[in-house]
Design a protein around this motif. Structure first.
Motif, mmCIF file in Angstrom:
data_model
loop_
_atom_site.group_PDB
_atom_site.id
_atom_site.type_symbol
_atom_site.label_atom_id
_atom_site.label_comp_id
_atom_site.label_asym_id
_atom_site.label_seq_id
_atom_site.Cartn_x
_atom_site.Cartn_y
_atom_site.Cartn_z
ATOM 1 N N THR A 89 -9.346 10.017 -16.936
ATOM 2 C CA THR A 89 -9.031 9.004 -17.843
ATOM 3 C C THR A 89 -9.692 7.705 -17.445
ATOM 4 O O THR A 89 -10.543 7.101 -18.271
ATOM 5 C CB THR A 89 -7.687 8.951 -18.056
ATOM 6 O OG1 THR A 89 -7.130 10.153 -18.437
ATOM 7 C CG2 THR A 89 -7.457 7.943 -19.101
ATOM 8 N N ASP A 149 -12.656 5.639 -19.449
ATOM 9 C CA ASP A 149 -12.384 4.361 -19.693
ATOM 10 C C ASP A 149 -13.530 3.435 -19.365
ATOM 11 O O ASP A 149 -13.956 2.631 -20.277
ATOM 12 C CB ASP A 149 -11.121 3.794 -19.169
ATOM 13 C CG ASP A 149 -9.972 4.236 -20.028
ATOM 14 O OD1 ASP A 149 -10.134 4.680 -20.993
ATOM 15 O OD2 ASP A 149 -8.703 4.195 -19.532
ATOM 16 N N ASN A 173 -13.665 0.455 -21.773
ATOM 17 C CA ASN A 173 -12.255 -0.166 -21.645
ATOM 18 C C ASN A 173 -11.973 -0.425 -20.177
ATOM 19 O O ASN A 173 -11.205 0.369 -19.611
ATOM 20 C CB ASN A 173 -11.423 1.121 -22.140
ATOM 21 C CG ASN A 173 -11.805 1.345 -23.650
ATOM 22 O OD1 ASN A 173 -12.230 0.562 -24.529
ATOM 23 N ND2 ASN A 173 -11.973 2.790 -23.771
ATOM 24 N N GLU A 195 -7.959 -0.984 -19.128
ATOM 25 C CA GLU A 195 -7.118 0.284 -19.248
ATOM 26 C C GLU A 195 -7.524 0.933 -17.748
ATOM 27 O O GLU A 195 -6.620 1.646 -17.200
ATOM 28 C CB GLU A 195 -7.369 1.158 -20.104
ATOM 29 C CG GLU A 195 -6.842 0.595 -21.686
ATOM 30 C CD GLU A 195 -7.804 -0.402 -22.515
ATOM 31 O OE1 GLU A 195 -8.831 -0.820 -21.528
ATOM 32 O OE2 GLU A 195 -7.724 -0.723 -23.451
ATOM 33 N N ALA A 196 -8.764 0.979 -17.411
ATOM 34 C CA ALA A 196 -9.279 1.719 -16.262
ATOM 35 C C ALA A 196 -8.544 0.958 -15.029
ATOM 36 O O ALA A 196 -8.179 1.798 -14.042
ATOM 37 C CB ALA A 196 -10.590 1.580 -16.077
#
Length: 421
Positions: free
Chosen positions: A264, A268, A273, A276-277
């Motif tokens: 994930t 990201d 993103n 979020e990472a």
């Protein structure tokens, strides 16, 4: 380059070497055919000749063969190998760095005139061959296709030439250096020699003691299981654990969850993103970003790029002032920041001199580096043990290739499945 290419070409004919002090006049040479026409009354009348090229040092096994057209008066014919600077007015094996098997008495000579009993005499009509085995460092001989065994061990000279010597009138031979003469093939099987040499190398390798058992079962099973877990092939890992390790290990739910989180984070970063990472990285590897300020700066820099990409100029300026400048920790960071700020002056930032910083490759590289940092911080290996073993194997093979090791040429004759069992 010319010398390297020469090392790849096989001998093809006889030629008079530079080591003759006059006796070469006793030899009548026509390509692969050679005849002694001298007086032949004593050792001082001996004359030898060598091939036009030396045996390539990287060749694992080289074989040549001569047909004894005539043994002449006494059959003083010697067959073997020598270096380039050997005295050619002597029979093979009588001088340092030369090796010979003689037809008059069947003796083998190495570097002096004191022979030892080795094989049978050879006569008119016989086919006599010499095999230089670089992998085993030996020289063996064959008569009419029959292996006479090893004549010389620990043959160390790098450049050896096929050679032959004669001493009495009307001795005559014709050589086959591998191309065949008059359409004839070797009497001995070179393929069989290579297979036997490969089998000896296999046995030598298998004598090296390796652990058959890992910590919980089959070593090979553990390597494969570790590879599957490392790369998140969960179903295959479970099958390996069941079938190869008898259920002694299991795919752990925490491992699955950790890999999902890592994926994930990667997704990201690749998608832009970054916030979020960063949040997930702090959850999965607490303290990792604080321990890697340069990586943290690059993540913030990527956030700035995403704001520029979205044409949020006010957001980019605010972020650059409030967060990005404070994240600078080194001169390299400062140079990256100046390049990044210059993008604000372009309508299309991707057209700027440093526009590649806005490209997808920059995202991919950052995702790779944050994964590497997370693995290191959490004590996870960057590569599975199986991959490490593979890299080491490739390194060994390349080193052997660079050194021109003759052993590489035998790999195609080895039973690798048997070697791994």
């Amino acid at each position: 380059m010319r010398d390297q290419l020469r090392d790849l070409i096989l001998p093809s004919k006889w030629e008079k070497g530079a080591g003759s002090r006059g006796n070469s006049r006793h030899l009548e040479i026509k390509e692969t055919r050679i005849k002694y026409t001298g007086p032949g009354s004593a050792d001082k009348d001996a004359a030898s000749v060598r091939a036009d090229l030396h045996v390539p040092p990287s060749l694992p096994l080289y074989y040549f063969e001569v047909e004894v057209v005539s043994k002449g008066r006494e059959g003083y014919i010697g067959l073997g190998f020598c270096t380039a600077d050997v005295n050619m007015d002597r029979l093979p094996g009588w001088e340092p760095q030369s090796y010979g098997y003689h037809g008059d008495d069947g003796n083998a000579f190495r570097s002096d005139g004191k022979g030892r009993k080795y094989g049978p005499q050879f006569e008119t009509g016989d086919f006599v061959g010499a095999c230089l085995n670089r992998a085993d460092k030996t020289i063996s001989y064959y008569k009419n296709g029959i292996d006479l065994g090893v004549a010389f061990h620990n043959v160390q000279e790098e450049r050896l030439y096929p050679c032959i010597g004669m001493q009495t009138h009307d001795e005559e031979v014709i050589a086959n250096f591998g191309q065949g003469h008059d359409g004839l093939r070797f009497r001995a099987s070179v393929d069989a020699m290579r297979r036997e040499a490969a089998q000896r190398m296999e046995r030598s390798i298998k004598r090296v003691a390796l652990p058959n058992q890992g910590r919980v079962g089959s070593l090979m099973g553990e390597l494969i299981f570790g590879f599957m877990v490392h790369h998140a092939y969960w179903e295959t890992a479970a099958a390996v654990a069941r079938d190869m390790l008898a259920g002694t290990v299991h795919v752990q739910p925490k491992d699955i969850q950790e890999v999902k989180l890592r994926k994930t984070i990667t997704d990201d970063v690749v998608a832009g993103n970054v916030a979020e990472a960063i949040q997930l990285a702090d959850t999965l590897a607490p303290g990792m970003l604080a321990a890697n300020p340069s990586l943290t700066f690059r993540l913030h820099l990527q956030t700035f790029f995403e704001l520029v990409r979205a044409r949020d100029d006010m957001g980019a300026i605010s972020f650059g002032t409030d967060i990005l400048k404070r994240a600078v920790k080194s001169r390299d960071d400062q140079e990256l920041l100046m390049d990044a700020l210059s993008l604000m002056g372009y309508t299309d930032a991707t057209k700027a001199p440093c526009g590649q910083m806005m490209g997808q490759q920059a995202r991919d590289d950052l995702a790779r580096d944050i994964m590497s940092a997370i693995r290191s911080h959490t004590g996870r290996q960057q590569y599975s043990p199986l991959e490490k073993a593979y890299v080491q194997l490739i390194g060994v093979l390349r080193a052997l290739e660079e050194r021109g090791s003759p052993h590489l040429g035998l790999l195609g004759y080895m039973d690798l499945d048997n070697l791994l069992n």
